[in-house]
Design an enzyme around this catalytic site. Sequence first.
Site, mmCIF file in Angstrom:
data_model
loop_
_atom_site.group_PDB
_atom_site.id
_atom_site.type_symbol
_atom_site.label_atom_id
_atom_site.label_comp_id
_atom_site.label_asym_id
_atom_site.label_seq_id
_atom_site.Cartn_x
_atom_site.Cartn_y
_atom_site.Cartn_z
ATOM 1 N N PHE A 3 0.973 -1.092 0.125
ATOM 2 C CA PHE A 3 -0.028 -0.059 0.111
ATOM 3 C C PHE A 3 0.829 1.120 -0.079
ATOM 4 O O PHE A 3 1.593 1.403 0.786
ATOM 5 C CB PHE A 3 -0.919 -0.079 1.267
ATOM 6 C CG PHE A 3 -1.903 -1.029 1.108
ATOM 7 C CD1 PHE A 3 -3.081 -0.918 0.485
ATOM 8 C CD2 PHE A 3 -1.754 -2.162 1.990
ATOM 9 C CE1 PHE A 3 -4.059 -1.898 0.571
ATOM 10 C CE2 PHE A 3 -2.592 -3.468 2.070
ATOM 11 C CZ PHE A 3 -3.766 -3.050 1.219
ATOM 12 N N VAL A 29 4.865 -1.286 2.850
ATOM 13 C CA VAL A 29 4.593 0.211 2.581
ATOM 14 C C VAL A 29 5.286 0.683 1.565
ATOM 15 O O VAL A 29 6.532 0.502 1.312
ATOM 16 C CB VAL A 29 4.990 0.849 3.989
ATOM 17 C CG1 VAL A 29 4.706 2.486 3.593
ATOM 18 C CG2 VAL A 29 4.204 0.524 5.024
ATOM 19 N N LYS A 30 4.782 1.107 0.677
ATOM 20 C CA LYS A 30 5.234 1.440 -0.801
ATOM 21 C C LYS A 30 5.552 2.964 -0.657
ATOM 22 O O LYS A 30 4.771 3.783 -0.454
ATOM 23 C CB LYS A 30 4.375 1.311 -2.068
ATOM 24 C CG LYS A 30 4.733 1.327 -3.201
ATOM 25 C CD LYS A 30 3.752 0.753 -4.367
ATOM 26 C CE LYS A 30 3.980 0.640 -5.578
ATOM 27 N NZ LYS A 30 2.998 0.165 -6.350
ATOM 28 N N ILE A 31 7.058 3.223 -0.769
ATOM 29 C CA ILE A 31 7.485 4.587 -0.576
ATOM 30 C C ILE A 31 8.203 4.834 -2.257
ATOM 31 O O ILE A 31 8.986 4.189 -2.344
ATOM 32 C CB ILE A 31 8.548 4.625 0.255
ATOM 33 C CG1 ILE A 31 8.051 4.197 1.947
ATOM 34 C CG2 ILE A 31 9.103 5.958 0.544
ATOM 35 C CD1 ILE A 31 7.317 4.966 2.559
#
Length: 177
Positions: A3, A29-31
């Site tokens: 996400f 966690v998509k950064i």
Amino acid sequence: MSFEVFADDIETMEVEAREIATWAENVYVKIPCVTTKGESTAGLVRKLSADGIKVNVTTIFTPTQVDEMVEAVDAETPSIISLFAGRIADTGVDPIPFMTESVKKAAAKPNCEVLWASTRELINIYQAEGCGCQIITVPNSILAKRKNIGRDPYEVSLDTVCGFAKDIASLGFHILP
């Protein structure tokens, strides 16, 4: 499952990332590797990964970005670096050498996996595997082409000509009387 944060500033990205990480054990966690102002997120990635938060660093296009993000992820925390091979190919550059070298670099961190992003053709699945990528994102439209794997090229040629003939007939046009 990944996400992505919505924020574009490092501070808010961190708040969002820490919230997203609580959603489930299998969440990454998509950064993005940079903000829209071109600011690297490596410091944030380093901080989150050191705290045990699984990250998926995305929008990676250059060897420098790979180096920076592989260095930033914690060796003990699972992580993904997402390289946009298809978009690199869209610039006229063969992504295979970049992808192969990136997989070698990521191997320095045993829990870091390389993802082939922006798949454009069915052959990209085989190319990603050949480069050693652990993950590939593939749209349904590409997966639907699996039915052609192993088909005789002559049969594909004949089917194509038959398709053209059907399209021509449906137009109702004639060149000669």
